[in-house]
Scaffold this motif. Structure first.
Motif, PDB file in Angstrom:
ATOM      1  N   PRO A  22       0.841  -1.215   0.000  1.00  0.00           N
ATOM      2  CA  PRO A  22       0.000   0.000   0.000  1.00  0.00           C
ATOM      3  C   PRO A  22       0.868   1.255   0.000  1.00  0.00           C
ATOM      4  O   PRO A  22       1.914   1.301   0.658  1.00  0.00           O
ATOM      5  CB  PRO A  22      -0.796  -0.110   1.310  1.00  0.00           C
ATOM      6  CG  PRO A  22      -0.688  -1.539   1.725  1.00  0.00           C
ATOM      7  CD  PRO A  22       0.613  -2.044   1.193  1.00  0.00           C
ATOM      8  N   GLY A  23       0.446   2.256  -0.751  1.00  0.00           N
ATOM      9  CA  GLY A  23       1.210   3.497  -0.795  1.00  0.00           C
ATOM     10  C   GLY A  23       2.583   3.324  -1.410  1.00  0.00           C
ATOM     11  O   GLY A  23       3.548   3.981  -1.001  1.00  0.00           O
ATOM     12  N   CYS A  24       2.683   2.442  -2.417  1.00  0.00           N
ATOM     13  CA  CYS A  24       3.982   2.131  -3.015  1.00  0.00           C
ATOM     14  C   CYS A  24       4.421   3.152  -4.068  1.00  0.00           C
ATOM     15  O   CYS A  24       5.504   3.031  -4.640  1.00  0.00           O
ATOM     16  CB  CYS A  24       3.930   0.744  -3.649  1.00  0.00           C
ATOM     17  SG  CYS A  24       2.638   0.541  -4.906  1.00  0.00           S
ATOM     18  N   LEU A  25       3.586   4.135  -4.316  1.00  0.00           N
ATOM     19  CA  LEU A  25       3.891   5.116  -5.365  1.00  0.00           C
ATOM     20  C   LEU A  25       4.780   6.241  -4.838  1.00  0.00           C
ATOM     21  O   LEU A  25       4.761   6.552  -3.639  1.00  0.00           O
ATOM     22  CB  LEU A  25       2.590   5.694  -5.919  1.00  0.00           C
ATOM     23  CG  LEU A  25       1.680   4.670  -6.601  1.00  0.00           C
ATOM     24  CD1 LEU A  25       0.268   5.224  -6.750  1.00  0.00           C
ATOM     25  CD2 LEU A  25       2.236   4.284  -7.964  1.00  0.00           C
ATOM     26  N   PHE A 181       0.571  11.498  -3.288  1.00  0.00           N
ATOM     27  CA  PHE A 181       1.120  10.396  -4.067  1.00  0.00           C
ATOM     28  C   PHE A 181       1.008  10.720  -5.556  1.00  0.00           C
ATOM     29  O   PHE A 181       0.009  11.299  -5.998  1.00  0.00           O
ATOM     30  CB  PHE A 181       0.365   9.100  -3.784  1.00  0.00           C
ATOM     31  CG  PHE A 181       0.648   8.513  -2.431  1.00  0.00           C
ATOM     32  CD1 PHE A 181       1.879   7.914  -2.170  1.00  0.00           C
ATOM     33  CD2 PHE A 181      -0.295   8.565  -1.423  1.00  0.00           C
ATOM     34  CE1 PHE A 181       2.156   7.371  -0.918  1.00  0.00           C
ATOM     35  CE2 PHE A 181      -0.039   8.025  -0.171  1.00  0.00           C
ATOM     36  CZ  PHE A 181       1.197   7.432   0.086  1.00  0.00           C
ATOM     37  N   LYS A 182       2.022  10.343  -6.307  1.00  0.00           N
ATOM     38  CA  LYS A 182       1.932  10.479  -7.756  1.00  0.00           C
ATOM     39  C   LYS A 182       0.801   9.588  -8.267  1.00  0.00           C
ATOM     40  O   LYS A 182       0.567   8.504  -7.739  1.00  0.00           O
ATOM     41  CB  LYS A 182       3.251  10.103  -8.424  1.00  0.00           C
ATOM     42  CG  LYS A 182       4.322  11.166  -8.292  1.00  0.00           C
ATOM     43  CD  LYS A 182       5.510  10.882  -9.222  1.00  0.00           C
ATOM     44  CE  LYS A 182       6.499  12.047  -9.204  1.00  0.00           C
ATOM     45  NZ  LYS A 182       7.645  11.812 -10.112  1.00  0.00           N
ATOM     46  N   LEU A 249       6.437   1.398 -18.940  1.00  0.00           N
ATOM     47  CA  LEU A 249       5.935   2.773 -18.926  1.00  0.00           C
ATOM     48  C   LEU A 249       4.865   3.043 -17.870  1.00  0.00           C
ATOM     49  O   LEU A 249       4.555   4.199 -17.601  1.00  0.00           O
ATOM     50  CB  LEU A 249       5.349   3.123 -20.300  1.00  0.00           C
ATOM     51  CG  LEU A 249       6.332   3.177 -21.477  1.00  0.00           C
ATOM     52  CD1 LEU A 249       5.569   3.423 -22.776  1.00  0.00           C
ATOM     53  CD2 LEU A 249       7.366   4.274 -21.247  1.00  0.00           C
ATOM     54  N   SER A 250       4.290   2.010 -17.285  1.00  0.00           N
ATOM     55  CA  SER A 250       3.125   2.228 -16.423  1.00  0.00           C
ATOM     56  C   SER A 250       3.234   1.475 -15.103  1.00  0.00           C
ATOM     57  O   SER A 250       4.115   0.627 -14.913  1.00  0.00           O
ATOM     58  CB  SER A 250       1.850   1.821 -17.165  1.00  0.00           C
ATOM     59  OG  SER A 250       1.913   0.471 -17.568  1.00  0.00           O
ATOM     60  N   ASP A 251       2.315   1.787 -14.204  1.00  0.00           N
ATOM     61  CA  ASP A 251       2.272   1.157 -12.886  1.00  0.00           C
ATOM     62  C   ASP A 251       1.281  -0.009 -12.846  1.00  0.00           C
ATOM     63  O   ASP A 251       1.387  -0.881 -11.992  1.00  0.00           O
ATOM     64  CB  ASP A 251       1.874   2.200 -11.832  1.00  0.00           C
ATOM     65  CG  ASP A 251       2.831   3.377 -11.806  1.00  0.00           C
ATOM     66  OD1 ASP A 251       3.980   3.176 -11.375  1.00  0.00           O
ATOM     67  OD2 ASP A 251       2.437   4.475 -12.235  1.00  0.00           O
ATOM     68  N   ILE A 252       0.326   0.020 -13.756  1.00  0.00           N
ATOM     69  CA  ILE A 252      -0.659  -1.049 -13.887  1.00  0.00           C
ATOM     70  C   ILE A 252      -0.852  -1.294 -15.379  1.00  0.00           C
ATOM     71  O   ILE A 252      -0.898  -0.339 -16.160  1.00  0.00           O
ATOM     72  CB  ILE A 252      -2.012  -0.680 -13.248  1.00  0.00           C
ATOM     73  CG1 ILE A 252      -1.854  -0.359 -11.752  1.00  0.00           C
ATOM     74  CG2 ILE A 252      -3.045  -1.783 -13.432  1.00  0.00           C
ATOM     75  CD1 ILE A 252      -3.122   0.176 -11.100  1.00  0.00           C
ATOM     76  N   HIS A 326      -5.545   1.008  -3.479  1.00  0.00           N
ATOM     77  CA  HIS A 326      -4.575   0.350  -2.598  1.00  0.00           C
ATOM     78  C   HIS A 326      -3.179   0.926  -2.833  1.00  0.00           C
ATOM     79  O   HIS A 326      -2.440   1.209  -1.879  1.00  0.00           O
ATOM     80  CB  HIS A 326      -4.595  -1.154  -2.887  1.00  0.00           C
ATOM     81  CG  HIS A 326      -3.719  -1.961  -1.989  1.00  0.00           C
ATOM     82  ND1 HIS A 326      -4.063  -2.285  -0.688  1.00  0.00           N
ATOM     83  CD2 HIS A 326      -2.488  -2.529  -2.197  1.00  0.00           C
ATOM     84  CE1 HIS A 326      -3.103  -3.009  -0.142  1.00  0.00           C
ATOM     85  NE2 HIS A 326      -2.134  -3.169  -1.038  1.00  0.00           N
ATOM     86  N   MET A 327      -2.824   1.112  -4.076  1.00  0.00           N
ATOM     87  CA  MET A 327      -1.504   1.668  -4.400  1.00  0.00           C
ATOM     88  C   MET A 327      -1.371   3.108  -3.930  1.00  0.00           C
ATOM     89  O   MET A 327      -0.270   3.567  -3.587  1.00  0.00           O
ATOM     90  CB  MET A 327      -1.260   1.571  -5.906  1.00  0.00           C
ATOM     91  CG  MET A 327      -1.155   0.146  -6.413  1.00  0.00           C
ATOM     92  SD  MET A 327      -0.961   0.038  -8.214  1.00  0.00           S
ATOM     93  CE  MET A 327       0.743   0.574  -8.397  1.00  0.00           C
ATOM     94  N   LEU A 328      -2.489   3.839  -3.925  1.00  0.00           N
ATOM     95  CA  LEU A 328      -2.496   5.221  -3.457  1.00  0.00           C
ATOM     96  C   LEU A 328      -2.671   5.329  -1.945  1.00  0.00           C
ATOM     97  O   LEU A 328      -2.673   6.426  -1.397  1.00  0.00           O
ATOM     98  CB  LEU A 328      -3.618   6.002  -4.149  1.00  0.00           C
ATOM     99  CG  LEU A 328      -3.402   6.359  -5.619  1.00  0.00           C
ATOM    100  CD1 LEU A 328      -4.717   6.813  -6.257  1.00  0.00           C
ATOM    101  CD2 LEU A 328      -2.356   7.456  -5.750  1.00  0.00           C
TER     102      LEU A 328
END
Length: 411
Positions: A22-25, A181-182, A249-252, A326-328
């Motif tokens: 979580p919060g990995c960005l 967060f980005k 190029l992307s996170d997902i 979740h990532m944010l």
């Protein structure tokens, strides 16, 4: 490694979330003017009191409340008018016992005042004398200097998606920039020999791109940035090359089409080769959206979404949106807009499978009725016409006509 067991959606989602921190960005600092909809990366603490001074909430006269005790129309209190307080000005005098000053809404109370009498409860005898016709208590019609926010107080918590009112509050306490967060970049890869750009004329056997536009909007609404990677033919090398580029190029990564068991369905193989552990589930016990693929490739979520537009929408809401949040590290409570309605016809469902039924709503004799739109999941207009979704849980065999249901409203 393919898990051939069809999982319920919440169990399938758990497999993905367990692979993502979580919060990995990354975190960035941006001006509040650009922070609408962004997710805070830390608690925001007020640097000062708000409003910072005692102010009136009404037009009237600033007073010592004790000078008005017992005042009523038949027995008013008389007070000497010491002056007038212009809007935006700091009073250059204080009030002693028996003194008052005229004040406008939002005006700063002079030293010695602790309440304001509304203009409606005053008779002005002269420019130097008033009658108070109604008593006030200390603090009445007054906002205290720290009543809105206290210096050192957490005004917005980490993991909160900033709303317009939040930005207004930040401006009010003098905060000009925030740490957020980005936004994750979500790439969209369309697969299928039959798909053509929306700008081209349709010929027999071809269909225009619908899914990239639907997904781009859903991605924006979820707080992420869509990245369209184009339309890829059902050919292994082409799909692998594009998937690897999207992965960098992307996170997902989202790949639509090519998730069922057809000869040309290469999505699962390509996803599995992007990183470990690879595909976590291939298929979920839902309708529409059964062939969905969920994967984590070296900590990066990758999804294979069915090609049918309605299935794309359902799978995004069930799997992709929660992963973005979740990532944010979003901590806001996600309450869905639900209303009670009666289903207008019986619907059969399969035990062990969760069904998501599109419905239209109408009112009959003071009751809300939900009418199922039982069209195929490949028809985008059924989603356009739908006003809500009815969820049939896995333990039910269906719904009976007239049965009360909860309808999730589609915005």
């Amino acid at each position: 490694m393919l898990d051939k067991k069809y999982l319920l959606p919440h169990d399938a989602l758990k497999l993905i979330l367990a692979q993502i921190v979580p919060g990995c960005l990354p975190v960035e600092i941006i001006p509040i003017e650009k922070a609408y909809g962004r997710v805070t990366a830390e608690d925001i603490i007020s640097p000062e009191d708000l409003p910072g001074f005692e102010r009136s909430t009404v037009d009237g006269f600033a007073v010592k409340a004790s000078d008005t005790f017992g005042a009523k129309e038949s027995s008013p209190s008389y007070l000497n008018v010491k002056g007038d307080i212009p809007m935006g000005a700091i009073p250059n005098f204080s009030l002693s016992k028996g003194e008052t000053a005229s004040i406008a809404t939002g005006g700063m109370l002079p030293e010695g005042a602790d309440a304001v009498v509304m203009i409606e409860h005053v008779n002005v005898i002269s420019k130097d004398l008033i009658e108070v016709l109604k008593a006030v208590s200390p603090g009445e019609n007054v906002i205290f200097r720290d009543e809105d926010a206290k210096k050192g107080e957490v005004v917005i918590k980490a993991g909160h998606r900033l709303k317009p009112q939040d930005i207004g509050a930040l401006a009010g306490v003098g905060i000009t920039a925030v740490k957020v967060f980005k936004q994750p970049v979500v790439s969209i890869i369309l697969t299928g020999d039959e798909i053509i750009p929306h700008t081209e004329k349709v010929t027999p056997g071809k269909v225009r791109d619908v899914n990239s536009f639907t997904l781009a909007g859903l991605i924006y609404e979820s707080g992420a940035i869509p990245l369209k990677m184009g339309i890829i033919k059902d050919e292994y090398n082409a799909l692998k090359e594009t998937a690897e580029k999207a992965y960098q190029l992307s996170d997902i990564v989202l790949i639509t089409g090519g998730t069922s068991a057809g000869v040309k369905d290469l999505t699962a193989k390509v996803i599995d080769e992007l990183g470990c552990p690879g595909v976590l589930f291939h298929g979920a016990s839902i309708k529409p959206g059964k062939p969905v693929i969920g994967a984590a490739c070296n900590g990066k979520p990758v999804f294979g979404l069915p090609g049918h537009p309605v299935a794309v929408y359902i799978c995004f809401e069930l799997f992709v949106k929660p992963v973005i949040h979740h990532m944010l590290a979003v901590t806001d409570k996600n309450f869905k807009k639900l209303i009670k309605a009666k289903i207008s016809r019986s619907i059969h469902s399969q035990a062990g499978r969760e069904d998501f039924i599109r419905v239209c709503l109408d009112s009959r004799d003071g009751e809300i009725w939900a009418t199922p739109l039982l069209s195929k999941s490949g028809l985008i207009m059924s989603l356009v016409k739908a006003e809500g979704i009815v969820h049939i849980p896995s333990q039910l065999l269906g719904l009976s006509e007239g049965e009360e249901v909860l309808v999730e409203i589609i915005d």
